[in-house]
Design an enzyme around this catalytic site. Structure first.
Site, mmCIF file in Angstrom:
data_model
loop_
_atom_site.group_PDB
_atom_site.id
_atom_site.type_symbol
_atom_site.label_atom_id
_atom_site.label_comp_id
_atom_site.label_asym_id
_atom_site.label_seq_id
_atom_site.Cartn_x
_atom_site.Cartn_y
_atom_site.Cartn_z
ATOM 1 N N VAL A 130 0.853 -1.188 0.000
ATOM 2 C CA VAL A 130 0.000 0.000 0.000
ATOM 3 C C VAL A 130 0.893 1.243 0.000
ATOM 4 O O VAL A 130 1.820 1.357 0.794
ATOM 5 C CB VAL A 130 -0.917 0.002 1.238
ATOM 6 C CG1 VAL A 130 -1.651 1.330 1.368
ATOM 7 C CG2 VAL A 130 -1.901 -1.160 1.167
ATOM 8 N N LYS A 131 0.604 2.180 -0.900
ATOM 9 C CA LYS A 131 1.366 3.428 -0.940
ATOM 10 C C LYS A 131 0.696 4.401 0.023
ATOM 11 O O LYS A 131 -0.029 5.313 -0.371
ATOM 12 C CB LYS A 131 1.418 3.971 -2.370
ATOM 13 C CG LYS A 131 2.559 4.946 -2.618
ATOM 14 C CD LYS A 131 2.693 5.223 -4.123
ATOM 15 C CE LYS A 131 3.744 6.274 -4.399
ATOM 16 N NZ LYS A 131 5.108 5.808 -4.104
ATOM 17 N N ALA A 132 0.943 4.166 1.310
ATOM 18 C CA ALA A 132 0.285 4.925 2.375
ATOM 19 C C ALA A 132 1.193 6.043 2.864
ATOM 20 O O ALA A 132 2.412 5.877 2.962
ATOM 21 C CB ALA A 132 -0.076 4.003 3.526
ATOM 22 N N TYR B 99 5.670 6.415 4.911
ATOM 23 C CA TYR B 99 6.783 7.234 4.457
ATOM 24 C C TYR B 99 7.499 7.983 5.582
ATOM 25 O O TYR B 99 8.455 8.707 5.317
ATOM 26 C CB TYR B 99 6.322 8.174 3.338
ATOM 27 C CG TYR B 99 6.276 7.422 2.021
ATOM 28 C CD1 TYR B 99 7.269 7.581 1.067
ATOM 29 C CD2 TYR B 99 5.266 6.506 1.768
ATOM 30 C CE1 TYR B 99 7.256 6.859 -0.109
ATOM 31 C CE2 TYR B 99 5.239 5.769 0.594
ATOM 32 C CZ TYR B 99 6.239 5.953 -0.340
ATOM 33 O OH TYR B 99 6.238 5.217 -1.507
#
Length: 309
Positions: A159-161, A165
């Site tokens: 998931v690019k959550a 980051y």
């Protein structure tokens, strides 16, 4: 201006001025990182004019990311794709970086986000080479980070959550503070994972290797492109567990990503990679990639969506 060309931003179905694109300080996303996003590029293609690179694939990944975080996005994939095009046109950008973001807005401030609205914004601006203009030709100097990537079943690596980051920020800040351009993180087993915002490839004994999805790496879209292009070149491409020391033995190491594109690595921990400069495999993959997106070659994979079609 840092966000060159970003005159209007699409927010919940409306194009608003850059200065008016605001959220409340009590929005859930600010306090808990409850958002998912994408990063993709529009290229000024010689054949079709401005064209977005793998738009449908990025939108699909965005919606899949939102699903894992139990966020019901109030727009369809088609509506989001159209919003990207609207934003590029109103900003009159031929070459651009595109940032869609789905996030939890103002509602409650408990950890449970389900009572907060799901908001969407899309911004576009001009952004050159992510790791520096000379990096694409000459390569970059990186270090292996002291920070480890998330272990399985802690954060969803596929998931690019936004919350994921924080780990990326720590990797990048540490590398920069120590005089490197970027860091490479290992996974919990001590094997190669990825950069702070890039996938990693290694050329080793005639094979092109990249860590498997099970190693807590993002399933990168540019990663997929490079694997296709490498297959065309007749390279033996494999997803393979990569021990740290292979980075120092490798003939070549390079990054891929929507922002980084195809960026060679010339040294790791002050140890030269190969001959200590951008290697032939990375440069040829880079050449083939840019030939497609810039229009010097056919879009044989159907990667481009013209903005003004």
């Amino acid at each position: 201006m840092a966000f060159e060309g970003c005159k209007k931003i699409w927010m919940n179905g409306e194009l608003v001025d850059f200065a008016d694109a605001k959220i409340h300080v009590l929005a859930h996303v600010i306090h808990y990182g409850s958002g998912v996003f994408e990063g993709l590029r529009c290229y000024d293609n010689k054949r079709v004019g401005p064209a977005v690179f793998r738009l449908a694939d990025h939108t699909k990944r965005l919606l899949k990311s939102a699903k894992v975080l139990r966020m019901e996005v109030p727009y369809s994939a088609e509506q989001l794709d159209d919003a990207v095009m609207q934003t590029l046109r109103v900003n009159e950008l031929k070459s651009a970086y595109i940032r869609p973001l789905v996030y939890r807005g103002l509602g409650t401030l408990g950890v449970d986000p389900t009572q907060c609205p799901v908001d969407v914004m899309i911004a576009t601006w001009y952004w050159g080479a992510y790791l520096g203009e000379e990096a694409l030709l000459n390569g970059v100097d990186v270090r292996v980070s002291s920070w480890t990537r998330m272990a399985p079943n802690t954060f969803p690596a596929l998931v690019k959550a936004t919350a994921n980051y924080l780990n990326s920020q720590l990797i990048r800040m540490e590398a920069n503070a120590d005089g490197y351009v970027e860091g490479i993180a290992l996974d919990r087993n001590g094997t190669v994972c990825e950069g702070s915002g890039e996938n990693v490839f290694v050329v080793y004994e005639g094979r092109l290797l990249t860590p498997p999805i099970g190693n807590s790496v993002l399933r990168g879209i540019t990663r997929n492109c490079v694997m296709k292009l490498a297959g065309e070149m007749g390279l033996d491409v494999r997803e393979h567990v990569i021990p740290r020391e292979m980075l120092y033995h490798a003939d070549e190491v390079f990054f891929t990503g929507s922002a980084a594109e195809v960026t060679p690595i010339r040294s790791i921990d002050h140890i030269p990679v190969g001959e200590g400069k951008a290697g032939p495999v990375a440069l040829e993959l880079q050449r083939r990639f840019f030939a497609i997106v810039n229009g010097d070659d056919d879009d044989r994979f159907g990667w481009l969506t013209p903005v003004n079609a």
